[in-house]
Design an enzyme around this catalytic site. Structure first.
Site, PDB file in Angstrom:
ATOM      1  N   SER A 141       0.791  -1.238   0.000  1.00  0.00           N
ATOM      2  CA  SER A 141       0.000   0.000   0.000  1.00  0.00           C
ATOM      3  C   SER A 141       0.816   1.278   0.000  1.00  0.00           C
ATOM      4  O   SER A 141       0.231   2.365  -0.080  1.00  0.00           O
ATOM      5  CB  SER A 141      -0.959   0.002   1.186  1.00  0.00           C
ATOM      6  N   ASN A 240      -9.188  -0.702   0.104  1.00  0.00           N
ATOM      7  CA  ASN A 240      -8.418  -0.748  -1.140  1.00  0.00           C
ATOM      8  C   ASN A 240      -9.241  -0.285  -2.335  1.00  0.00           C
ATOM      9  O   ASN A 240      -8.683   0.197  -3.328  1.00  0.00           O
ATOM     10  CB  ASN A 240      -7.910  -2.177  -1.374  1.00  0.00           C
ATOM     11  N   ARG A 364      -0.081   8.887   5.220  1.00  0.00           N
ATOM     12  CA  ARG A 364      -0.362   8.589   6.623  1.00  0.00           C
ATOM     13  C   ARG A 364       0.572   9.395   7.522  1.00  0.00           C
ATOM     14  O   ARG A 364       1.757   9.538   7.213  1.00  0.00           O
ATOM     15  CB  ARG A 364      -0.178   7.089   6.877  1.00  0.00           C
ATOM     16  N   ASN A 406       1.115 -11.544   7.129  1.00  0.00           N
ATOM     17  CA  ASN A 406       0.099 -12.283   7.878  1.00  0.00           C
ATOM     18  C   ASN A 406       0.600 -12.695   9.260  1.00  0.00           C
ATOM     19  O   ASN A 406       0.221 -13.729   9.782  1.00  0.00           O
ATOM     20  CB  ASN A 406      -0.394 -13.515   7.113  1.00  0.00           C
TER      21      ASN A 406
END
Length: 449
Positions: A141, A240, A364, A406
């Protein structure tokens, strides 16, 4: 003991300067920003969501305007100078991530032109090749920041109005004319994140799409098959889908693919030698780090996820880059070398986005323990966690990678690299093990271990 390589280099910054956009573009942009847009609702929403909050107020000098969850302006965040970085502490965080299951972890810290390259572990579990800051990897991202920059350049060129409906440029794409370009770039559109369903099971979900090629509209259709999460202009809700819409906007307004626009507008001017948009190809060119997906079942073997189309992400997360290129890109962005000052101010109109975080337009902001705020993005794509942040003046940048995904444990540990790099803090074992936050940037992480 994981293998550790540390190199501290005193050298001039390796960030080529880009000449500012022509002033005429900025004048056209000012006209475009002033243009109004009438927003009409096409579909009814629940009564509580009928009235969207007003658009954010104009940006102020310094860090930019912060907004509450209704879009109301708050006081600008104070700018705090960062303490000296703790390179030893940074190395310790990388070691911890490897001890927690990441095959490798690395960081590149550029502090006013003094470079620190740190690597731990391997880039390839089969061959045992050591990880290197020369390795390319999928940045997930962090791609969103590249996409936002392209659209802000189109704002500068007078081809885009942030508060215009997306449907003005892409007629009929979305079911609500109140959803604006600003809303999608700030995750306030309410469009459901299709990847939540796609990766409800990490390994089987990934294998189902590893070699698939989607169109943007197919991905948007997956989102629209589910209810929206907020009213247009409501509270921040990461999706997304928003940056898939951004990719469609780029292609419609330029007549070229997003890869060509990344290359023409960012990669070539900044001489980013390791940054590529290879979609729909599955291979990473040149020297690269292999990426490993952690299964949902504790103890199961890691899955080599390196070869994939990343077509589920595209303009939301399909770029390949390196720690060097990410540092150069973010430094150039915050120094105003990629957009006009007005466009950069729009990018820094912050909305709350979680604990000690805010979100602008594809950017961000993280507020650290020492009072320093840093700017950039994190990225999660199967096999890779990326962390790329800089100070407001662009003079200290950190780009870090763990070639695992993950794993909430590894993710939370790698986030501590920011404290070492920008606050000069050695993170204690207790702090590293403490719950921190769930990753939302990219494929959802199911933390079951």
């Amino acid at each position: 003991m994981p293998r550790v390589n540390v190199t501290d280099l005193a050298a001039p910054p390796d960030r080529p300067r880009r000449s500012a956009p022509p002033r005429a573009r900025w004048l056209r942009a000012a006209t475009a920003v002033g243009a109004g847009a009438t927003l009409l609702a096409l579909l009814p929403l629940p009564a509580a969501a009928q009235t969207a909050p007003p658009p954010p107020t104009a940006a102020a000098p310094g860090d930019g305007v912060s907004l509450d969850d209704r879009g109301v302006s708050l006081a600008p965040t104070a700018v705090v100078a960062p303490p000296k970085p703790d390179v030893t502490g940074l190395k310790g965080v990388l070691r911890t991530a490897v001890s927690q299951g990441a095959p490798g972890a690395m960081a590149r810290l550029d502090d006013h032109g003094t470079l620190h390259h740190l690597t731990v572990g391997t880039s390839d579990r089969r061959t045992g090749q050591a990880l290197s800051n020369k390795d390319r990897f999928r940045i997930g991202s962090v791609t969103k920041t590249f996409s936002a920059v392209v659209l802000l350049q189109l704002l500068d060129e007078g081809k885009l109005v942030l508060d215009a409906p997306v449907n003005r440029y892409l007629p009929g794409l979305l079911p609500d004319d109140r959803i604006t370009v600003r809303h999608v770039l700030s995750h306030r559109s309410g469009l459901y994140d299709y990847s939540n369903d796609m990766f409800a099971s990490s390994v089987s979900g990934f294998e189902a799409v590893r070699t698939k090629v989607f169109t943007y509209r197919q991905l948007v259709a997956r989102s629209l098959s589910r209810p929206r999460t907020t009213a247009p202009g409501g509270a921040y809700s990461y999706s997304n889908t928003n940056f898939v819409v951004a990719g469609l906007l780029i292609e419609k307004l330029t007549g070229r693919g997003v890869g060509a626009e990344y290359r023409r507008r960012i990669i070539e001017p900044l001489k980013l030698r390791d940054t590529f948009y290879v979609h729909p190809d599955t291979a990473i060119p040149g020297r690269f780090a292999r990426g490993y997906l952690t299964p949902d079942i504790r103890g199961a073997a890691l899955v080599d996820a390196t070869r994939q189309t990343a077509s589920w992400a595209q303009s939301a997360g399909a770029l390949v880059s390196s720690t060097r290129d990410l540092g150069v890109f973010l430094s150039a962005l915050t120094r105003g070398e990629l957009t006009s000052a007005d466009a950069l101010a729009q990018m820094r109109r912050w909305v709350p986005a979680g604990t000690k975080q805010a979100y602008g337009l594809g950017l961000r902001r993280r507020d650290l323990s020492c009072g320093v705020s840093v700017y950039g993005h994190t990225g999660a794509v199967q096999g890779y966690y990326t962390y790329a942040f800089t100070t407001q003046d662009g003079k200290r940048t950190l780009a870090a990678l763990a070639n695992a995904s993950n794993s909430g444990t590894v993710h939370n540990t790698m986030l501590r690299t920011l404290e070492s790099a920008f606050c000069g803090r050695t993170t204690s074992t207790r702090e590293i093990r403490a719950p921190y936050e769930h990753s939302e940037d990219g494929a959802p992480d199911l933390v079951r271990h």
